[in-house]
Structures are given as C-alpha cells and as structure tokens.
Design a protein around this motif. Structure first.
Motif, mmCIF file in Angstrom:
data_model
loop_
_atom_site.group_PDB
_atom_site.id
_atom_site.type_symbol
_atom_site.label_atom_id
_atom_site.label_comp_id
_atom_site.label_asym_id
_atom_site.label_seq_id
_atom_site.Cartn_x
_atom_site.Cartn_y
_atom_site.Cartn_z
ATOM 1 N N SER A 139 48.496 -2.811 70.353
ATOM 2 C CA SER A 139 47.327 -1.967 70.094
ATOM 3 C C SER A 139 47.150 -1.757 68.594
ATOM 4 O O SER A 139 46.034 -1.846 68.070
ATOM 5 C CB SER A 139 47.482 -0.621 70.802
ATOM 6 N N ALA A 140 48.250 -1.473 67.895
ATOM 7 C CA ALA A 140 48.181 -1.286 66.446
ATOM 8 C C ALA A 140 47.689 -2.560 65.767
ATOM 9 O O ALA A 140 46.842 -2.518 64.857
ATOM 10 C CB ALA A 140 49.547 -0.880 65.904
ATOM 11 N N ALA A 141 48.203 -3.710 66.205
ATOM 12 C CA ALA A 141 47.785 -4.984 65.621
ATOM 13 C C ALA A 141 46.291 -5.214 65.835
ATOM 14 O O ALA A 141 45.588 -5.698 64.944
ATOM 15 C CB ALA A 141 48.600 -6.132 66.218
ATOM 16 N N HIS A 142 45.794 -4.878 67.018
ATOM 17 C CA HIS A 142 44.371 -5.033 67.339
ATOM 18 C C HIS A 142 43.519 -4.148 66.423
ATOM 19 O O HIS A 142 42.517 -4.598 65.849
ATOM 20 C CB HIS A 142 44.149 -4.677 68.808
ATOM 21 N N LEU A 143 43.916 -2.893 66.270
ATOM 22 C CA LEU A 143 43.181 -1.960 65.423
ATOM 23 C C LEU A 143 43.176 -2.406 63.961
ATOM 24 O O LEU A 143 42.123 -2.463 63.314
ATOM 25 C CB LEU A 143 43.799 -0.559 65.534
ATOM 26 N N PHE A 144 44.355 -2.739 63.430
ATOM 27 C CA PHE A 144 44.439 -3.118 62.020
ATOM 28 C C PHE A 144 43.724 -4.437 61.739
ATOM 29 O O PHE A 144 43.115 -4.620 60.681
ATOM 30 C CB PHE A 144 45.902 -3.188 61.575
ATOM 31 N N ASP A 145 43.805 -5.382 62.684
ATOM 32 C CA ASP A 145 43.099 -6.656 62.516
ATOM 33 C C ASP A 145 41.594 -6.421 62.466
ATOM 34 O O ASP A 145 40.885 -7.036 61.661
ATOM 35 C CB ASP A 145 43.459 -7.599 63.661
ATOM 36 N N THR A 146 41.092 -5.527 63.325
ATOM 37 C CA THR A 146 39.660 -5.205 63.317
ATOM 38 C C THR A 146 39.268 -4.528 62.011
ATOM 39 O O THR A 146 38.218 -4.850 61.422
ATOM 40 C CB THR A 146 39.326 -4.289 64.509
ATOM 41 N N TRP A 147 40.090 -3.599 61.547
ATOM 42 C CA TRP A 147 39.851 -2.931 60.260
ATOM 43 C C TRP A 147 39.724 -3.971 59.137
ATOM 44 O O TRP A 147 38.811 -3.914 58.313
ATOM 45 C CB TRP A 147 40.998 -1.960 60.013
ATOM 46 N N CYS A 148 40.640 -4.939 59.130
ATOM 47 C CA CYS A 148 40.616 -5.995 58.116
ATOM 48 C C CYS A 148 39.355 -6.852 58.212
ATOM 49 O O CYS A 148 38.724 -7.188 57.194
ATOM 50 C CB CYS A 148 41.846 -6.891 58.246
ATOM 51 N N ILE A 190 36.430 -6.103 59.386
ATOM 52 C CA ILE A 190 35.264 -5.354 58.921
ATOM 53 C C ILE A 190 35.260 -5.270 57.397
ATOM 54 O O ILE A 190 34.220 -5.426 56.751
ATOM 55 C CB ILE A 190 35.248 -3.948 59.558
ATOM 56 N N ALA A 191 36.438 -5.039 56.805
ATOM 57 C CA ALA A 191 36.527 -4.966 55.341
ATOM 58 C C ALA A 191 36.110 -6.288 54.703
ATOM 59 O O ALA A 191 35.524 -6.300 53.609
ATOM 60 C CB ALA A 191 37.953 -4.598 54.927
ATOM 61 N N ARG A 192 36.387 -7.411 55.369
ATOM 62 C CA ARG A 192 36.022 -8.735 54.835
ATOM 63 C C ARG A 192 34.596 -9.128 55.198
ATOM 64 O O ARG A 192 34.099 -10.165 54.759
ATOM 65 C CB ARG A 192 36.968 -9.818 55.376
ATOM 66 N N GLY A 193 33.936 -8.323 56.049
ATOM 67 C CA GLY A 193 32.590 -8.664 56.495
ATOM 68 C C GLY A 193 32.559 -9.698 57.590
ATOM 69 O O GLY A 193 31.508 -10.279 57.872
ATOM 70 N N ASN A 194 33.694 -9.934 58.243
ATOM 71 C CA ASN A 194 33.789 -10.917 59.330
ATOM 72 C C ASN A 194 33.582 -10.203 60.660
ATOM 73 O O ASN A 194 34.535 -9.856 61.358
ATOM 74 C CB ASN A 194 35.162 -11.601 59.283
ATOM 75 N N LEU A 195 32.313 -9.982 61.023
ATOM 76 C CA LEU A 195 31.999 -9.156 62.185
ATOM 77 C C LEU A 195 31.792 -9.959 63.463
ATOM 78 O O LEU A 195 31.709 -9.384 64.546
ATOM 79 C CB LEU A 195 30.733 -8.338 61.897
#
Length: 437
Positions: A160-169, A171-176
């Motif tokens: 779950s943590a990996a999923h959340l942090f990967d999504t955060w990353c 979005i920060a890179r603009g890869n939506l």
C-alpha cells in the motif's frame, strides 16, 4: 549530539473535496495494532538541479495524490463497538521540512540506527497518534535530500505504501496516464457465514506472550549479495535447471536460514521455523491487485536443524516455497474465518512467540521503493526500519549494488560473529564453484 533544525511543519490536505465517511477496517488490518513502519530515502543532486526537491512541487503532488488515497488524510479512531476505523475527514498528513548541517557521506544510513531515525523520521507523539502518515524532507549541507516516512500499519502495509508513494511520484513528474487508482473495498476479506476453518495457523496464537528471549541485547549487521551471486544461488537451488523455479525471496531466505541454523549450533533434532509474511492480493479469489490496506498473512516454514544444515540450499529453498504454495484461496478464507471467530469470542490473535531456533524474515522485495522518482532521479539509498528485536533478517533490494540484495540481520553478538563466518564461507563456495565452471 547532532540535531536537525525543523524549518516548517504543516498538514497537507487533499487538493479537492473527498468523501467524508467512516472506513471500517478488515480483521487482517486489526492484527497489526498501532505499529508504525518507517523508511528513509536518500536522494543526491548529481545533476546540480536548482529546484532540487522543491517543497512546492512535493506538496502540490501529494495533495493531488491524497484525492485518490483520501483515507490516508483521515484519522485512526476506535468506534463505539470497540473496532478500529478510519475517519475520512481530510485533515491531512504531517509534512515537515528540515535542515541538517551534515553531508550525506558523513552519515551512516545503513543499517538504520536509532540516531539516524531520530534525525530523519518524524517522531511519534501522543498528539500525532491518530495520524496515518507523517513525512519529513531534510536538506543536507551537500545538497542531498533525505525523505523520511512514518506510516501507521493499521491501514498501510508495504505494498500500500509503495502504491501511494509511486502515485505521488508520478503526479510530481506529470505522468498522469499510468496511475492506478487504489481500492479500499475490503469486502472480499470478510469472513464467511457460517465460518469454515479447514487449516491450522501455527504462525498465530491466542495465548498470552511468555517468551522474553527476543528482549536479549542484539546488534545489527549488513550483508550483501550481488546480482551475479543471486543468479548463481538460483542455479544451485534449481540444480542447474530452470532458474525461474525459485524466487529471489526463496533462495535468499533459504541461504540466510541455513547460515543462521549453523551459527546457532543447535542440537540436530531441534525444530527450526522460518517466519515470514506473504501477500495475498493475487492469491485470493477474486484478485485484489490495487487493494489499499493490509493484505499479508504470516507463514511458518519448518524443518529439523539437521536437515537444514546438511541439505543443499536448494532443498531448504524448497521448504520455503512449499510453505508459500500453501497460500491458496481456501487457506486464506479459512484464516479470515479463524480471526473473525476469535475476535467474536473476544480472544486476541497475535504472532506466535519464537525460540532461539527460529528466525523471522521481513522483506520489501518486489516493491518499487527503489524506483521512486519525483523528477530528480531515483534514490541512491533506501533504508528500511530495523527494530531491536532479536533474530530478524530484513531483506531488501540494493540499488547501490548492481541490482543486488541487502540483508540487515539483528542477532545477539555471539551468534552474529558465527553467522558472519558461515555466511562468508558460503560466499567463498560461490566463488569457487563459479571459477570451476
């Protein structure tokens, strides 16, 4: 003593309104109590970026990620029925910005010491006990940045943590375009009616804790296996045939288990157990690949010490794999029913105590923590929490070691010295076999 300067403390809330609801937790969630997991990531500004780890970029992306992962911005509470719940109130996650007058090269991040955790991970305080996620971004004198995370296990497991942090990353890179929304539907993890318990679960107990052996003073040591050594280990385990038959986890944990049993010098007839957790998201029917919550069950691989120490490491890996293969949908359903029955009887279910013959394995292998990229490149180091509990091996990827493996071991001093000797002998054996091929 070195101290860190906190420059800013704030709460990051979802960028848009999110559902206001109460999320009931599963019985698997409840097994984790109020424990926390912490991780430290070291990012080096190798390209000299002027906006390296911009707080504005991080906060903006996190706020957008929390729209999808909105329960994380809520608060842990206990309902009127005495059950754990998440109040999805959107109050946000703690975000600290700090500064430390040290360079990355002057600090020893691995194994993670209490001093390193104190510097880079937010502290658990009484007024933060209901928060589910706390973050700290620390800027070092050399320009590097350390991200420290503290996640409450009652809702957030490793995947779950990996999923959340990967999504955060992303979005920060603009890869939506490649974002996978999480699912908070834990109905598939509910008990059956009536319950049907067809298996025993030796890794769990309802008896009060009696074993104090894990309280012995212990030390932490770091061991490494290169990508080539792991490949050769798989060949040994598979007897030169299909090296994909055994997973990296199976072969590495088998090697550590065998070395540990030799180091302990236990009587040949003693029964030793290897305790680990196995993810059930893709083993339960229907599968739950995007499920956000706790979805792992503790397992015990067991064998006599004489068989572990005298058998080829491939045979030991086979014992580990056989235990993992037991994790079928029927087994998982029986476990969920077992926990529900015990809780209905007001009987607490917890991890079984271990003896000096047993070893616990904790791992985040296969989870993309080493690939987290906010736009300034992946971390140069990921250091996962190491407790002071005795007889625990932490197995993670080692991005500094050519896609190898790191093993951080927690043992009493005398056993650790013997383990180092046995482990090094195994590595020498690897080298001799490679040279003869």
């Amino acid at each position: 003593m070195t101290t860190v300067e906190i420059l800013e403390s704030s709460l990051v809330v979802p960028a848009e309104d999110t559902p206001r609801e109460t999320l009931s937790l599963s019985n698997i969630d409840s097994l984790n109590g109020h424990k926390y997991n912490c991780t430290i990531y070291l990012f080096k500004n190798n390209l000299g970026a002027r906006d390296f780890f911009s707080v504005e970029v991080l906060k903006s992306a996190l706020a957008k990620a929390l729209e999808l992962f909105y329960p994380v911005a809520g608060r842990h509470m206990v309902g009127n029925d005495g059950c754990d719940q998440i109040d999805c109130n959107g109050q946000g996650v703690l975000f600290l910005v700090a500064r430390l007058e040290h360079t990355a090269n002057s600090l020893q991040f691995e194994p993670m010491s209490p001093e390193i955790r104190e510097l880079f991970v937010p502290r658990k305080e009484s007024h933060t006990s209901s928060l589910l996620l706390m973050l700290q971004v620390t800027y070092l004198k050399c320009g590097s940045v350390v991200l420290g995370t503290l996640a409450k296990h009652i809702l957030i497991d490793g995947r779950s943590a990996a999923h959340l942090f990967d999504t955060w990353c992303r979005i920060a890179r603009g890869n939506l375009t490649s974002i996978v929304p999480p699912s908070f539907d834990n109905a598939p993890l509910c008990a059956r009616s009536p319950p049907k318990i067809c298996f025993e679960f030796p890794a769990y107990t309802t008896d009060p804790s009696k074993n104090k052996d894990n309280q012995k003073p212990c030390v932490l040591s770091l061991f490494k296996l290169s990508k080539e050594q792991i490949r050769h280990l798989k060949i040994r385990c598979s007897k030169g045939s299909n090296t994909a038959f055994f997973s990296t986890f199976c072969v590495v944990s088998a090697l550590v288990w065998k070395c540990y049993c030799k180091a302990q010098g236990l009587a040949p007839g003693t029964k030793s157990r290897l305790c680990f957790t196995a993810d059930i998201r893709n083993r339960v029917n229907p599968r739950m690949p995007a499920y956000f919550g706790n979805a792992a069950i503790r397992m015990f691989a067991a064998s006599e010490v004489s068989k572990i120490t005298s058998s080829p490491v491939g045979d030991v890996a086979g014992v580990v794999k056989a235990e993992i293969d037991r994790l079928t949908d029927d087994y998982i359903r029986s476990f969920i029913d077992y926990v529900k029955v015990m809780l209905d009887k007001k009987i607490s279910v917890r991890d079984t105590d271990t003896s000096e013959a047993d070893l616990r394995i904790r791992t985040i292998l296969g989870m993309p923590f080493c690939d987290l990229n906010f736009g300034w490149g992946p971390p140069q180091l990921v250091s996962w929490e190491r407790t002071t509990e005795n007889r625990v091996a932490y197995i993670t990827n080692d991005q500094e070691n050519d896609a190898g493996i790191k093993i951080v071991l927690s043992l009493d001093l005398s056993t650790m010295k013997q383990f180092e000797k046995v482990f090094n002998e195994e590595l020498m054996l690897f080298a001799d076999e490679q040279n003869n091929n």
